[in-house]
Design an enzyme around this catalytic site. Sequence first.
Site, mmCIF file in Angstrom:
data_model
loop_
_atom_site.group_PDB
_atom_site.id
_atom_site.type_symbol
_atom_site.label_atom_id
_atom_site.label_comp_id
_atom_site.label_asym_id
_atom_site.label_seq_id
_atom_site.Cartn_x
_atom_site.Cartn_y
_atom_site.Cartn_z
ATOM 1 N N GLY A 71 -0.397 16.983 -8.857
ATOM 2 C CA GLY A 71 -0.645 16.458 -10.198
ATOM 3 C C GLY A 71 -0.937 14.963 -10.223
ATOM 4 O O GLY A 71 -1.277 14.353 -9.211
ATOM 5 N N LYS A 95 2.356 2.650 -6.290
ATOM 6 C CA LYS A 95 3.348 1.959 -5.462
ATOM 7 C C LYS A 95 2.701 1.437 -4.179
ATOM 8 O O LYS A 95 3.082 0.380 -3.674
ATOM 9 C CB LYS A 95 4.538 2.874 -5.111
ATOM 10 C CG LYS A 95 5.300 3.414 -6.295
ATOM 11 C CD LYS A 95 5.821 2.391 -7.255
ATOM 12 C CE LYS A 95 5.210 2.290 -8.605
ATOM 13 N NZ LYS A 95 4.751 3.352 -9.392
ATOM 14 N N GLY A 108 -0.858 -3.183 -23.896
ATOM 15 C CA GLY A 108 0.358 -2.381 -23.737
ATOM 16 C C GLY A 108 1.212 -2.902 -22.595
ATOM 17 O O GLY A 108 0.694 -3.201 -21.526
ATOM 18 N N ALA A 137 5.697 0.497 -18.713
ATOM 19 C CA ALA A 137 5.732 0.477 -17.241
ATOM 20 C C ALA A 137 4.322 0.416 -16.645
ATOM 21 O O ALA A 137 4.056 -0.394 -15.745
ATOM 22 C CB ALA A 137 6.484 1.694 -16.722
ATOM 23 N N ALA A 179 -3.247 0.714 -21.786
ATOM 24 C CA ALA A 179 -2.009 1.385 -21.360
ATOM 25 C C ALA A 179 -1.084 1.501 -22.564
ATOM 26 O O ALA A 179 -0.053 0.847 -22.648
ATOM 27 C CB ALA A 179 -1.347 0.597 -20.233
ATOM 28 N N HIS A 234 29.083 -5.786 2.422
ATOM 29 C CA HIS A 234 28.607 -7.178 2.442
ATOM 30 C C HIS A 234 27.852 -7.434 3.751
ATOM 31 O O HIS A 234 28.259 -6.942 4.794
ATOM 32 C CB HIS A 234 29.813 -8.122 2.356
ATOM 33 C CG HIS A 234 29.453 -9.570 2.475
ATOM 34 N ND1 HIS A 234 28.937 -10.295 1.415
ATOM 35 C CD2 HIS A 234 29.489 -10.414 3.531
ATOM 36 C CE1 HIS A 234 28.693 -11.535 1.820
ATOM 37 N NE2 HIS A 234 29.023 -11.637 3.112
#
Length: 471
Positions: A41, A52, A181, A184, A270, A450
Amino acid sequence: MADTQYDVIVLGSGPGGYVAAIRCAQLGLKTAIVERELLGGICLNWGCIPTKALLRSAEIKHYMDHAKDYGLKVAGAIEADLDAVVKRSRGVAKQLNQGVTHLMKKNKIAVHMGEGVLTGPTSLTLKGEKGEEKLSAKHVIVATGARARELPFAKADGKRVWTYRHAMTPTEMPSKLLVIGSGAIGIEFASFYNDMGSDVTVVEMLDRIVPVEDADVSAFLEKALTKQGMTIMTGAGVEDLKVGANGVKAKIKAKDGKVTETEFSHVIVAVGIVPNTENIGLEKLAEMDRGFIQIDPYGRTKSKGLWAIGDCTPGPWLAHKASHEGVTAAEAIAEELGNKDVHPHPLDRNNIPGCTYCHPQIASVGLTEAKAKEAGFAVKAGTFPFIGNGKAIALGEAEGFVKTVFDAKTGELLGAHMIGAEVTELIQGYVVGKTLETTEAELMNTVFPHPTLSEMMHESVLAAYGRALHI
């Protein structure tokens, strides 16, 4: 004309459809999937994944442009090879498309390429490579997704006016880009083209950019993008576009009501999505609201045997929400067909994370501080900045913050909101916490490793209760 009978037919093979089909197959159901374009899709082929890949190229360029900040010298000017960047992105999409093809074979799911139209709740006609076929099943899942909404005065032509699909395969670099727009999609493309060297203007109708996010995140992002050289216009609207051979003249009404005409080389529209629910036979079969199929918490429509998931149903319109709905619907169908070992659970919309891969990244889950107060909660909120985190400083990524929102009475985690490096990976810690119905006590008592960025999540929780250690 072949006539084929299945337990389940899935209409659409995006991250909702193909995942639903796999789960149905795992549960021993004879399953078919119908796809008119590409397996995977929009998300895999034209959305989440290839964008990305583009943004990663822009991020690498950004780091190279700032090499001296890391004590490194780069010889010569850094240039973006647009064709090569796009080629890499398309290669990533192709690899994933092939991956879905493999998963369909592995799970023995019949793939029918072509356009499906429902002839009843559990039957459809397929027009495809083998001519016309009739398919029927005990259950049908509609997963037809959505497409970009167009502005009536700004029809996409692929040359000057782009939707996200055009913006993903540009033939030329926009010199001056208008993005209409700031959700995202708009912000991700604004970020990509800005990093690649375009002069970018973002116009948002509402009073802040990324308007679904916490107000503090919106304010921080606007400052960061402005600092990067973007022009951000909020409370503004594009009233008209005149498309010429070499550019686009845009009439923009600013917040103060003043209208100016500015020339841009390209425009990206967008402004949301439109569900792909027309002309597929749904009119009498499902209850619709503005084109979206209305469903119960398991994906059932008003017609027995007909289910719907993903972007063609009410939001949030996110790939991971679609996949989750696909699994829920598949398990509910298996249960109806007599499987006593499945226990489908409805979707909790409050536990769906949202991620935006601009620079800096944004991630959130649950209620914003304002929405929590609107809902009547007495709120405790804590914020911890990246500048107080050793790993962030070592990475040279000291911009951003983590914010957590708690119910002051019960300590329940209501929401978490982050902006900064790698927050799209960090958010899942809070999503797991929310799904497990955590309170501040468990989060405070959790040992965070850490040095990591995740320590800011701990500190943010402590900050909500006046106990932050490193600020």
